[in-house]
Write a protein that holds these residues in place. Sequence first.
Motif, PDB file in Angstrom:
ATOM      1  N   ALA A   1       1.175   7.024  -6.645  1.00 27.86           N
ATOM      2  CA  ALA A   1       0.000   7.855  -6.917  1.00 27.86           C
ATOM      3  C   ALA A   1       0.298   9.328  -6.661  1.00 27.86           C
ATOM      4  CB  ALA A   1      -1.185   7.390  -6.066  1.00 27.86           C
ATOM      5  N   ALA A   2       1.104   9.607  -5.627  1.00 28.54           N
ATOM      6  CA  ALA A   2       1.478  10.993  -5.333  1.00 28.54           C
ATOM      7  C   ALA A   2       2.288  11.604  -6.479  1.00 28.54           C
ATOM      8  CB  ALA A   2       2.269  11.055  -4.027  1.00 28.54           C
TER       9      ALA A   2
ATOM     10  N   PRO B   1       0.808  -1.239   0.000  1.00 30.57           N
ATOM     11  CA  PRO B   1       0.000   0.000   0.000  1.00 30.57           C
ATOM     12  C   PRO B   1       0.838   1.285   0.000  1.00 30.57           C
ATOM     13  CG  PRO B   1      -0.980  -1.614   1.460  1.00 30.57           C
ATOM     14  CD  PRO B   1       0.347  -2.189   1.031  1.00 30.57           C
ATOM     15  N   GLN B   2       1.971   1.293   0.690  1.00 28.33           N
ATOM     16  CA  GLN B   2       2.832   2.485   0.714  1.00 28.33           C
ATOM     17  C   GLN B   2       3.433   2.748  -0.671  1.00 28.33           C
ATOM     18  OE1 GLN B   2       3.253   4.628   3.448  1.00 28.33           O
ATOM     19  NE2 GLN B   2       4.094   5.911   1.827  1.00 28.33           N
TER      20      GLN B   2
ATOM     21  N   GLU C   1       2.084   1.943  -3.508  1.00 21.37           N
ATOM     22  CA  GLU C   1       1.000   2.451  -4.347  1.00 21.37           C
ATOM     23  C   GLU C   1       0.716   3.921  -4.055  1.00 21.37           C
ATOM     24  OE1 GLU C   1      -2.145  -0.363  -3.641  1.00 21.37           O
ATOM     25  OE2 GLU C   1      -1.375  -1.724  -5.185  1.00 21.37           O
ATOM     26  N   ALA C   2       0.728   4.281  -2.780  1.00 25.58           N
ATOM     27  CA  ALA C   2       0.479   5.679  -2.405  1.00 25.58           C
ATOM     28  C   ALA C   2       1.593   6.594  -2.906  1.00 25.58           C
ATOM     29  CB  ALA C   2       0.331   5.797  -0.880  1.00 25.58           C
ATOM     30  N   ASN C   3       2.846   6.144  -2.788  1.00 27.50           N
ATOM     31  CA  ASN C   3       3.975   6.956  -3.256  1.00 27.50           C
ATOM     32  C   ASN C   3       3.903   7.186  -4.759  1.00 27.50           C
ATOM     33  OD1 ASN C   3       4.958   7.057  -0.631  1.00 27.50           O
ATOM     34  ND2 ASN C   3       6.494   5.465  -0.963  1.00 27.50           N
TER      35      ASN C   3
END
Length: 169
Positions: A111-112, A104-105, A107-109
């Motif tokens: 996406a940012a 998840p981290q 994916e978030a990075n």
Amino acid sequence: MIRILKLLAAGVLVALVASCGAGKFKTYSGPPVTQIIVNKSARQMLFLSGNTIIKTYNVGLGNEPIGHKQFEGDGRTPEGLYYIDRRNPDSRYHLSLGISYPNPQDEANAAALGMRAGSDIFIHGQGPEGQALSKTRRDWTVGCIAVTDPEIEDIYAMVRDGTPIQINP
């Protein structure tokens, strides 16, 4: 008599064809692999049983080997704690073990940055494509960890799904 010879020849042919694929899948009866550690800067992958190193392999990495994988297509091998989560016995790189990237981290990075994290990170052999590429450069994958075909056969037998893999810079 000719019919018997034809049947015998057919039986030998079937046995030869069946034995051709048997060498790809080995058995392992050593100590259990409890953790894999990849040290990217040393291009080494260590297999541990408890605190004991039971096997070490030299590896090739993504074609941009420095730094953590940030997004799909960056050519980097991820860094961090992941798990072996799948197997591909029909890999174009001989055999392969899937690594649970992205988490998840990751994916978030990505996406940012307005990007996708990517997927399909594996420990794999070379296969025909990798054998050609590895002759000209050590780090030839698009983010995976590469070993030779005989080595991935051993690794495929040694490692169970769920095994943690720590990938260090």
